[in-house]
Design an enzyme around this catalytic site. Structure first.
Site, PDB file in Angstrom:
ATOM      1  N   HIS A   1      -5.420  51.641  23.962  1.00  0.00           N
ATOM      2  CA  HIS A   1      -4.159  51.502  23.236  1.00  0.00           C
ATOM      3  C   HIS A   1      -3.444  52.833  23.030  1.00  0.00           C
ATOM      4  O   HIS A   1      -2.220  52.878  22.979  1.00  0.00           O
ATOM      5  CB  HIS A   1      -4.377  50.731  21.934  1.00  0.00           C
ATOM      6  CG  HIS A   1      -4.438  49.270  22.206  1.00  0.00           C
ATOM      7  ND1 HIS A   1      -5.628  48.614  22.425  1.00  0.00           N
ATOM      8  CD2 HIS A   1      -3.457  48.363  22.411  1.00  0.00           C
ATOM      9  CE1 HIS A   1      -5.364  47.347  22.704  1.00  0.00           C
ATOM     10  NE2 HIS A   1      -4.056  47.164  22.706  1.00  0.00           N
TER      11      HIS A   1
ATOM     12  N   CYS B   1       3.822  40.571  29.429  1.00  0.00           N
ATOM     13  CA  CYS B   1       4.055  41.717  28.543  1.00  0.00           C
ATOM     14  C   CYS B   1       2.953  42.761  28.658  1.00  0.00           C
ATOM     15  O   CYS B   1       2.887  43.683  27.872  1.00  0.00           O
ATOM     16  CB  CYS B   1       4.222  41.264  27.095  1.00  0.00           C
ATOM     17  SG  CYS B   1       2.774  40.459  26.424  1.00  0.00           S
TER      18      CYS B   1
HETATM   19  C1  PEP Z   1      -2.236  42.553  27.046  1.00  0.00           C
HETATM   20  O1  PEP Z   1      -3.408  42.306  26.809  1.00  0.00           O
HETATM   21  O2  PEP Z   1      -1.760  42.590  28.198  1.00  0.00           O
HETATM   22  C2  PEP Z   1      -1.301  42.829  25.954  1.00  0.00           C
HETATM   23  C3  PEP Z   1      -0.011  42.926  26.184  1.00  0.00           C
HETATM   24  O3  PEP Z   1      -1.809  43.025  24.719  1.00  0.00           O
HETATM   25  P1  PEP Z   1      -2.607  44.327  24.229  1.00  0.00           P
HETATM   26  O4  PEP Z   1      -2.460  45.375  25.286  1.00  0.00           O
HETATM   27  O5  PEP Z   1      -2.013  44.740  22.934  1.00  0.00           O
HETATM   28  O6  PEP Z   1      -3.994  43.839  24.098  1.00  0.00           O
END
Ligand code: PEP
Ligand code: MG
Length: 761
Positions: free
Chosen positions: A365, A677
């Site tokens: 993240h 996303c």
């Molecule tokens: C994903 O898993 O692609 C997503 C958009 O969520 P995160 O990266 O916050 O887990």
């Protein structure tokens, strides 16, 4: 056996340089195996020759110079086969080659095992005897086990060897040491290192050059005194409750503190130019390693006393040290063993040019946040001697995932050219801001942004985003020291909703767990990505879920642009339960008199189970968004944070592409809005493939948006579909990337993606 292996590995790990590490290995292995000879040969990457680097038993004078060609002798046979060779009489083997000057003619029996790290043969570990006798199976297994354990340590020592031999004062400008990691956020940064580390952790303290040694020595002595007083106070306070024997423990501490030898050691390291904290770390680590090696369990225990005292002195020193923000006087590159999203909250972002994290990978993240903020980042630089990079000139290449320390003038100029090209591209992108994202044959694709910080709103609008496809609500939760109240949340969400109204804003319910932990709500699990994460946590804590939903709905009053998205859905029942709660919250808020509408509700498709039930899920919700980050992680069984398997994490893996394609095909006729996303949507190559598959909306970081728009505006949907046809049946992820790169070059859009220069390094 296990404790012997552990002790040898510990000793080697603590060694200050590669030659010392190798010498420890040959000495300890010869003793442990009662062998007459133990030697290490390492491969010279330039010539592929095997160089005798260290030996006990052979003539040590030729170590460093005696070498075998890549196809010469038994040592190279072990390397070529990447398998052990165990011979009763080496001399009669056809591959035997006498290495002149070593004195090995006396030794007949031979056991050589390869030293392999990440599939690469680094060298060969050999033991020999005078008698003609085969080493037994147990001995062979011991040497193989040891070699496997030491391979990583040797690779690390080799990679950092040139650096570790330097004193803190001797910065060799122009050395161009290169360290590999993985690309975290694209772009190039040139600047000075600032090492960040969690407080009161001795092991992560970097070395740092100081001029005013006298002040450092004084501060060290003050810290030492302060700890003495702390211990005396503690001893007095507890004196009524402790027996004399128990009280003696405090005396042991005081004796260690009064032992001049090690405090003088710290002083002399400070006087050599290191700051007090770095000098303390060096001395304490050496002492701990010394006690750890002792056979007597009582003496071994002293290692933990020394560690404890070291920590206490450190925390007194740190109480005096200037805070983090004061250390950023110039454009800086932040380096840390494990950078976290919350660490970014503590540093002045305007001074930061680049980020480097020893742990983590491109999908951690912190890397996602770095991309959102457009900060070039390298993750997973496992061999980087990060503790020695404070104030060192660095280049971060976020395209190829590499870092250069002490760069030469020539290399700096090359990279400066890339920075200039990037700036030019940025200017080109500027002109696209108000233009629609439409292909040359008129296909309209919607580009949304992923947000987390309040600052993302202005940045996203500035870059022409048409809505928010993913607002990660865990970000405002992470920067606090308790759960935000319903009113606080309402205020935070209102900023996002208002900023974008009337465009849609997709607010995701709290997705904590995995690698996103809240300091005030720790979740400790063996396997956190398969554990209590996302919707699983919030449905178990209705008070958290309901406060969040209520805050979202209230925040949308009068705006009516809220969409609620549920993360980590693996069961239909989770959606049913969440929907019932959302409807209940909506009814309550309506009753309270707010001007609200029932928001659209959607789910994230990011777990393989959801891919196979996508139709059933579609019948329950208004929209769906594919989280390609987690979908890739869970489909490929590759931890998105683990640099060891970062090479296997690839959203262009044929199985991931087929899953993505299958999702669109399954819900094509369900009248549902479908977006992606995950980070793949912000990769121009990924964006072309996803558009061709039929995704309606792509949501990405604001930094990626102009790049993706530039690419889409320069091709036709026909071309994109043709590209998809050519890659969807390929069997290897690499082939997909290579084919797409070629097709994009042929379509003359590759130049829009990244500065051409980066491919030449
Ligand atoms: C994903 O898993 O692609 C997503 C958009 O969520 P995160 O990266 O916050 O887990
Ligand atoms: Mg996810």
């Amino acid at each position: 056996m296990l404790s012997l292996l552990r002790r040898i590995t510990q000793e080697v790990t603590a060694a200050q340089s590669l030659p010392v590490a190798l010498d420890i290995i040959v000495r300890r292995v010869r003793r442990a195996m009662r062998a007459e000879v133990c030697s290490i040969y390492l491969v010279d990457p330039n010539t592929n020759e095997y160089i005798l680097m260290a030996t006990r038993g052979l003539n040590a004078d030729v170590a460093g110079s005696a070498s075998l060609k890549a196809d010469e002798g038994l040592v190279s046979l072990v390397g070529r086969r990447a398998e052990p060779v165990n011979l009763e009489d080496a001399h009669i083997h056809p591959s035997f080659h006498y290495l002149k000057g070593t004195g090995e003619e006396r030794y007949r029996s031979f056991l050589g095992v390869p030293i392999i790290h990440h599939r690469q043969v680094l060298g060969v570990l050999v033991v020999q005897h005078e008698d003609k006798r085969r080493f037994d199976e147990g001995e062979e297994a011991f040497l193989i086990t040891l070699s496997a354990q030491l391979a990583g340590v040797i690779a690390h020592a080799e990679a950092t060897g040139a650096m570790t031999s330097l004193s803190v004062n001797a910065a060799p400008a122009g050395s161009d040491f290169r360290y590999k990691g993985v690309a975290g956020s694209s772009g190039v940064a040139i600047g000075r290192g600032v090492v960040v580390y969690p407080p009161a952790d001795l092991d992560v303290i970097p070395d740092r050059t100081v001029d005013d040694c006298a002040t450092e020595v004084e501060e060290f002595n003050q810290a030492l005194d302060a700890v003495r007083q702390d211990i005396r106070r503690a001893s007095n306070r507890l004196s009524q409750h402790l027996s004399n024997d128990e009280k003696a423990l405090f005396d042991v501490y005081l004796k260690i503190l009064d032992d001049n030898a090690w405090s003088k050691d710290v002083e002399s390291k400070i006087n050599a130019g290191n700051w007090a904290q770095g000098a303390l770390r060096q001395v304490i680590q050496t002492h701990i390693a010394h006690f750890d090696r002792m056979d007597d369990p009582y003496l071994r225990e002293r290692a933990s006393d020394i560690r404890d005292l070291g920590r206490r002195i450190l925390s007194h020193l740190q109480a005096k040290a200037p805070n983090l923000a004061e250390r950023f006087e110039e454009p800086s590159i932040i380096i840390g063993e494990e950078l976290t999203a919350s660490m970014l909250g503590e540093v002045p972002l305007d001074k930061i040019k680049g980020l480097v994290s020893v742990m983590g990978s491109g999908n951690s993240h912190v890397a996602i946040l770095a991309r959102a903020m457009g900060i070039p980042t390298v993750m997973g630089a496992l061999d980087l001697p990060y503790a020695q990079l404070d104030k060192v000139n660095l280049i971060v290449d976020g395209y190829l995932g590499q870092i250069f320390t002490y760069p030469s003038e020539h290399l700096t100029q090359n990279y400066q050219q890339i920075v200039d090209e990037e700036r030019q591209l940025e200017e080109e992108y500027e002109t696209l801001k108000d233009l629609p994202c439409v292909t040359q044959d008129g296909y309209r694709l919607s580009l949304y942004v992923n947000t987390g910080l309040t600052a993302d709103i202005a940045r996203s609008l500035d870059r022409g985003a048409e809505g928010i496809g993913l607002y990660r609500t865990e970000v405002p939760f992470m920067v606090r020291d308790r759960f935000p109240t319903e009113a606080e949340q309402e205020h935070i969400y209102r900023q996002q909703l208002e900023g974008f109204a009337p465009a849609p804003v997709t607010v995701r319910t709290l997705d904590i767990g995995g690698d996103k932990s809240l300091p005030y709500f720790p979740i400790s699990e063996e396997n956190p990505f398969l554990g209590w994460r996302g919707i699983r946590v919030t449905l178990d804590h209705l008070e958290i879920f309901m406060a969040q939903i209520r805050a979202m709905i209230k925040a949308s009053a009068g705006l009516h642009n809220l969409k609620i998205m549920l993360p980590m859905i693996s069961h239909v029942a989770e959606v049913e339960e969440a929907l019932a709660l959302i409807r209940r919250a909506y009814a309550e808020i309506k009753e309270e008199g707010y001007d609200v509408k029932m928001p659209q509700v959607g789910v994230m498709i990011e777990i393989p189970a959801a891919v196979y039930q996508v139709k059933e899920l579609a019948s329950l919700v208004d929209f769906m968004s594919v989280g390609s980050n987690d979908l890739t992680q869970y489909l490929l069984a590759v931890d998105r944070n683990n640099p060891r398997v970062a090479d296997l994490y690839n959203c262009f893996h044929p199985s991931v592409l087929r899953a993505l394609h299958s999702i669109v095909k399954q819900v094509k006729n369900e009248g549902i809005n479908l977006s992606v996303c995950g980070e793949m949507a912000g990769d121009p190559m990924g964006a072309i493939i996803l558009m061709a598959m039929g995704y309606d909306v792509l949501s990405m970081s604001s930094t990626s948006l102009p790049k993706v728009k530039a690419v889409i505006r320069n091709i036709s949907m026909d071309q994109a579909q043709n590209m998809l046809d050519q890659v969807i049946h390929l069997t290897h992820a690499d082939a997909v990337t290579q084919t797409m790169t070629r097709l994009m070059r042929e379509a003359n859009i590759e130049r829009l993606v990244r500065p051409a220069k980066t491919t030449t390094h």
